[in-house]
Design a protein around this motif. Structure first.
Motif, PDB file in Angstrom:
ATOM      1  N   GLU A 163      -6.072   1.506 -11.108  1.00  0.00           N
ATOM      2  CA  GLU A 163      -5.265   0.462 -10.465  1.00  0.00           C
ATOM      3  C   GLU A 163      -3.843   0.953 -10.212  1.00  0.00           C
ATOM      4  OE1 GLU A 163      -5.911  -3.806 -11.691  1.00  0.00           O
ATOM      5  OE2 GLU A 163      -6.845  -2.802 -13.416  1.00  0.00           O
ATOM      6  N   GLU A 164      -3.287   1.682 -11.174  1.00  0.00           N
ATOM      7  CA  GLU A 164      -1.906   2.151 -11.049  1.00  0.00           C
ATOM      8  C   GLU A 164      -1.763   3.148  -9.894  1.00  0.00           C
ATOM      9  OE1 GLU A 164      -2.750   0.460 -14.849  1.00  0.00           O
ATOM     10  OE2 GLU A 164      -3.704   2.178 -13.847  1.00  0.00           O
ATOM     11  N   GLU A 165      -2.707   4.087  -9.804  1.00  0.00           N
ATOM     12  CA  GLU A 165      -2.642   5.085  -8.741  1.00  0.00           C
ATOM     13  C   GLU A 165      -2.899   4.441  -7.382  1.00  0.00           C
ATOM     14  OE1 GLU A 165      -2.069   8.759  -6.935  1.00  0.00           O
ATOM     15  OE2 GLU A 165      -1.617   8.101  -8.990  1.00  0.00           O
ATOM     16  N   GLN A 166      -3.811   3.495  -7.327  1.00  0.00           N
ATOM     17  CA  GLN A 166      -4.060   2.796  -6.073  1.00  0.00           C
ATOM     18  C   GLN A 166      -2.801   2.077  -5.602  1.00  0.00           C
ATOM     19  OE1 GLN A 166      -6.063  -0.987  -6.003  1.00  0.00           O
ATOM     20  NE2 GLN A 166      -7.377  -0.379  -4.284  1.00  0.00           N
ATOM     21  N   ARG A 167      -2.131   1.388  -6.518  1.00  0.00           N
ATOM     22  CA  ARG A 167      -0.913   0.658  -6.167  1.00  0.00           C
ATOM     23  C   ARG A 167       0.157   1.614  -5.625  1.00  0.00           C
ATOM     24  NH1 ARG A 167      -0.147  -1.328 -10.861  1.00  0.00           N
ATOM     25  NH2 ARG A 167      -1.774  -2.896 -10.603  1.00  0.00           N
ATOM     26  N   LYS A 168       0.282   2.777  -6.253  1.00  0.00           N
ATOM     27  CA  LYS A 168       1.252   3.782  -5.812  1.00  0.00           C
ATOM     28  C   LYS A 168       0.930   4.263  -4.391  1.00  0.00           C
ATOM     29  CE  LYS A 168       2.432   8.608  -6.758  1.00  0.00           C
ATOM     30  NZ  LYS A 168       2.138   9.770  -7.630  1.00  0.00           N
ATOM     31  N   ARG A 169      -0.338   4.530  -4.125  1.00  0.00           N
ATOM     32  CA  ARG A 169      -0.727   5.032  -2.808  1.00  0.00           C
ATOM     33  C   ARG A 169      -0.574   3.969  -1.727  1.00  0.00           C
ATOM     34  NH1 ARG A 169      -6.235   8.456  -4.443  1.00  0.00           N
ATOM     35  NH2 ARG A 169      -5.199   9.919  -5.867  1.00  0.00           N
ATOM     36  N   LEU A 170      -0.852   2.726  -2.059  1.00  0.00           N
ATOM     37  CA  LEU A 170      -0.672   1.658  -1.078  1.00  0.00           C
ATOM     38  C   LEU A 170       0.813   1.479  -0.738  1.00  0.00           C
ATOM     39  CD1 LEU A 170      -3.264  -0.978  -2.345  1.00  0.00           C
ATOM     40  CD2 LEU A 170      -3.436   0.461  -0.299  1.00  0.00           C
ATOM     41  N   LEU A 171       1.686   1.652  -1.725  1.00  0.00           N
ATOM     42  CA  LEU A 171       3.118   1.572  -1.456  1.00  0.00           C
ATOM     43  C   LEU A 171       3.573   2.712  -0.549  1.00  0.00           C
ATOM     44  CD1 LEU A 171       4.624   0.511  -4.916  1.00  0.00           C
ATOM     45  CD2 LEU A 171       4.679  -0.784  -2.774  1.00  0.00           C
ATOM     46  N   GLU A 172       2.952   3.881  -0.702  1.00  0.00           N
ATOM     47  CA  GLU A 172       3.297   5.008   0.161  1.00  0.00           C
ATOM     48  C   GLU A 172       2.979   4.696   1.617  1.00  0.00           C
ATOM     49  OE1 GLU A 172       1.107   8.251  -1.471  1.00  0.00           O
ATOM     50  OE2 GLU A 172       2.607   8.723  -2.998  1.00  0.00           O
ATOM     51  N   ARG A 173       1.941   3.893   1.845  1.00  0.00           N
ATOM     52  CA  ARG A 173       1.603   3.515   3.217  1.00  0.00           C
ATOM     53  C   ARG A 173       2.693   2.657   3.854  1.00  0.00           C
ATOM     54  NH1 ARG A 173      -4.838   1.789   2.892  1.00  0.00           N
ATOM     55  NH2 ARG A 173      -5.625   3.816   2.146  1.00  0.00           N
ATOM     56  N   VAL A 174       3.462   1.989   3.031  1.00  0.00           N
ATOM     57  CA  VAL A 174       4.542   1.143   3.535  1.00  0.00           C
ATOM     58  C   VAL A 174       5.791   1.972   3.802  1.00  0.00           C
ATOM     59  CG1 VAL A 174       6.044  -0.810   3.008  1.00  0.00           C
ATOM     60  CG2 VAL A 174       3.630  -0.872   2.334  1.00  0.00           C
ATOM     61  N   HIS A 175       6.098   2.920   2.906  1.00  0.00           N
ATOM     62  CA  HIS A 175       7.392   3.599   2.947  1.00  0.00           C
ATOM     63  C   HIS A 175       7.347   5.003   3.547  1.00  0.00           C
ATOM     64  CE1 HIS A 175       9.026   0.303   0.634  1.00  0.00           C
ATOM     65  NE2 HIS A 175       8.112   0.478  -0.310  1.00  0.00           N
ATOM     66  N   ASP A 176       6.186   5.672   3.556  1.00  0.00           N
ATOM     67  CA  ASP A 176       6.100   7.042   4.054  1.00  0.00           C
ATOM     68  C   ASP A 176       5.707   7.003   5.540  1.00  0.00           C
ATOM     69  OD1 ASP A 176       5.551   9.653   4.705  1.00  0.00           O
ATOM     70  OD2 ASP A 176       4.413  10.085   2.894  1.00  0.00           O
ATOM     71  N   PRO A 177       6.602   7.462   6.448  1.00  0.00           N
ATOM     72  CA  PRO A 177       6.287   7.412   7.885  1.00  0.00           C
ATOM     73  C   PRO A 177       4.988   8.134   8.236  1.00  0.00           C
ATOM     74  CG  PRO A 177       8.613   7.902   7.553  1.00  0.00           C
ATOM     75  CD  PRO A 177       7.963   7.972   6.193  1.00  0.00           C
ATOM     76  N   ALA A 178       4.647   9.185   7.472  1.00  0.00           N
ATOM     77  CA  ALA A 178       3.432   9.948   7.763  1.00  0.00           C
ATOM     78  C   ALA A 178       2.171   9.198   7.362  1.00  0.00           C
ATOM     79  CB  ALA A 178       3.480  11.296   7.050  1.00  0.00           C
ATOM     80  N   LYS A 179       2.334   8.125   6.588  1.00  0.00           N
ATOM     81  CA  LYS A 179       1.164   7.391   6.114  1.00  0.00           C
ATOM     82  C   LYS A 179       1.148   5.934   6.580  1.00  0.00           C
ATOM     83  CE  LYS A 179       0.654  10.271   2.002  1.00  0.00           C
ATOM     84  NZ  LYS A 179       0.533  10.327   0.519  1.00  0.00           N
ATOM     85  N   GLN A 180       2.164   5.526   7.311  1.00  0.00           N
ATOM     86  CA  GLN A 180       2.247   4.122   7.717  1.00  0.00           C
ATOM     87  C   GLN A 180       1.114   3.712   8.656  1.00  0.00           C
ATOM     88  OE1 GLN A 180       6.242   3.798   9.217  1.00  0.00           O
ATOM     89  NE2 GLN A 180       7.129   3.428   7.188  1.00  0.00           N
ATOM     90  N   TRP A 181       0.557   4.682   9.370  1.00  0.00           N
ATOM     91  CA  TRP A 181      -0.545   4.356  10.285  1.00  0.00           C
ATOM     92  C   TRP A 181      -1.775   3.862   9.528  1.00  0.00           C
ATOM     93  CZ3 TRP A 181      -5.203   6.996   9.982  1.00  0.00           C
ATOM     94  CH2 TRP A 181      -5.207   8.152   9.201  1.00  0.00           C
TER      95      TRP A 181
END
Length: 254
Positions: A163-181
């Protein structure tokens, strides 16, 4: 029926003794072996492999596919991603769209999500009840047995992310331009539903893990270890199958 499995009791990280740099070097060696094995499977043209990848959102299915399969001959590998069914697909039985994407002889097909979505997300959303799920479990087992009888080896991997790692990766989708797509509305809601998804996955493992096509639970918090496990399992499977180049036409009996 497989005994009940509790995902909360299974680690999401590499075992002690595995180190990133050494494991990545071993992964590269395995990838070179896979090039040779795939060429032999393709040339033999008698059997095939179906790889099923499932996991929570942000468990790293896309990255795994790049890490393991990018060096193989694209003539012999196809990747199919199963999104929300189209209107036409919904007009048929739930396995109709899946059967059209199963691998012909000589091929390796990778399912990024699969027929199991119809007993996973459908249950979490309340579209399918327990009785219908049990009927679908039986149909899935029959379907996979049919594929195996036709010469397809099935490898099923659940990418087990915490759960912790999933939450971290989902946040990266919000803040990392390379992953926002990758970001989709409702990602946060799905993260909150981790216990519900865990329960339906455990039900799948209990009812759809025969000895001939068991589920491999892969610790997925560390991408390098996840890729190593999948690649090594595929390499070992191909080695056991031992496909070989056919004799030349000149050498075949008339």
């Amino acid at each position: 029926m497989t005994p009940i499995l509790d995902l909360t009791q299974l680690t999401t990280r590499a075992p002690a003794g595995f180190h990133k740099r050494e494991t990545q070097r071993e992964l590269e060696r395995i990838r070179q072996e896979l090039v040779t094995w795939q060429e032999r499977l393709y040339a033999e043209n008698r059997r095939s492999i179906l790889i099923v990848l499932q996991g929570m959102d942000a468990s790293g299915k896309d990255g795994l596919i790049r890490s393991v399969f990018s060096g193989l001959n694209p003539q012999g590998v196809e990747v199919h991603s199963f999104k929300e069914p189209t209107h036409d697909e919904l007009a048929h039985d739930f396995l109709w769209r899946i059967h059209q994407r199963t691998p012909p002889k000589g091929m390796i097909h990778v399912f990024n999500r699969s027929h199991y979505e119809d007993v996973l997300i459908t249950r979490v959303l309340g579209l399918v009840g327990a009785a219908e799920a049990r009927r679908r479990f039986a149909r899935i087992n029959d379907f996979e047995q049919l594929l195996q009888q036709a010469g397809t080896t099935i490898l099923k991997f659940y990418l087990h992310v915490s759960e912790e790692e999933q939450r971290k990766r989902l946040l990266e989708r919000v803040h990392d331009p390379a992953k926002q797509w990758k970001y989709e509305a409702g990602d946060e809601d799905k993260a909150q539903q981790w216990p519900e998804y865990r329960a339906v996955y455990e039900d799948v493992f209990r009812h759809c893990s025969p000895a001939e096509a068991p589920w491999h639970i892969v610790p997925a918090d560390q991408n390098w270890y996840k890729a190593y496990v999948v690649a090594a399992t595929l390499r070992d499977t191909l080695a056991q199958m031992n496909p070989d180049f056919p004799a030349s036409k000149a050498e075949r009996p008339a």
